[in-house]
Design a protein around this motif. Structure first.
Motif: not given
Length: 256
Positions: A111, A147, A150, A154
């Protein structure tokens, strides 16, 4: 609130002393750097430019301890890279060097949050509360709060590069080397990334050395170094894109 790390009194982060770098031997040898004598000053955003084959990529690789010199001395944050073995250089890079690449180089399975703290994990270093506050600050300033969970796939290209910048800034290194950081971005994203890098230098005192062929990108820098045939042929303060274009034409042997 996070604290600002103290920096050594030495005004230079990287120092080249009569540095030469050659590949191959004999008549077929390529002399990528030829007796370069220059300093990259602390807290400045420096653009390193030049025609193809001028030595700018070799300059960055030698300055970061990724490549050995043929002769001369290279000092990174006061440490003599030219006398260190590979292990010692690797350890110094982990502590004192950040990288931002054209291709972002994010780990696709991690991530945003995990990518940002990756340098700490690679160094076997647990993030302290002060360091976490600094990371949280970067995430907020770089507009990544929404974000954070994410993965790279993405995110847009501009968002991925902002994550890469956050990752480079997180350990508060002595210097960040940026290799064509806007090469894969559209005009708007490029402008945002360059402004972020400029802010890192002006607001946080971060030293940045950016290799670029783009006069517009280089115009964001405090200083412009132009290489040709392995030598520094121009060294100027902040310039306009038009002035930088003229410098590059001169370096290529084209009348400006």
């Amino acid at each position: 609130m996070f604290t600002t790390p103290t920096r050594p009194n030495d005004p230079s982060v990287v120092s080249f002393r009569q540095v030469s770098k050659s590949y191959g031997t004999g008549a077929g040898a390529v002399h990528a750097l030829a007796e370069v004598d220059v300093d990259v000053r602390r807290g400045e955003f420096t653009a390193i430019m030049g025609p193809s084959g001028s030595g700018k990529s070799t300059f960055m690789n030698v300055a970061a301890g990724l490549d050995d010199v043929t002769s001369g001395g290279v000092f990174l944050d006061g440490q003599p890279l030219h006398t260190m073995d590979d292990t010692a250089r690797t350890m110094l890079r982990r502590r004192q060097v950040g990288f931002v690449f054209q291709s972002f180089n994010l780990v696709p399975t991690l991530t945003v949050a995990e990518n940002i703290v990756l340098p700490f994990q690679l160094a076997g270093h647990r993030v302290s509360p002060d360091e976490q506050q600094w990371i949280d600050h970067l995430v907020h300033v770089l507009g990544l709060t929404e974000r954070i969970g994410h993965k790279p796939a993405e995110l847009s290209g501009g968002q991925q590069q902002r994550v890469a910048i956050a990752r480079a800034l997180a350990p508060r290194p002595a210097i960040i080397f940026a290799d064509e950081p806007t090469g894969n971005l559209d005009t708007r994203s490029s402008s945002e990334v360059l402004q972020l890098m400029r802010s890192a230098a002006t607001e946080y005192g971060q030293t940045i050395a950016m290799v670029s062929h783009d006069p517009i990108a280089a115009s964001y820098a405090d200083r412009v170094l132009v290489l040709a045939d392995g030598r520094v042929v121009a060294d100027h303060g902040r310039l306009s894109p038009q002035q930088i274009s003229q410098l590059l034409l001169t370096a290529e042997g084209v009348p400006a």
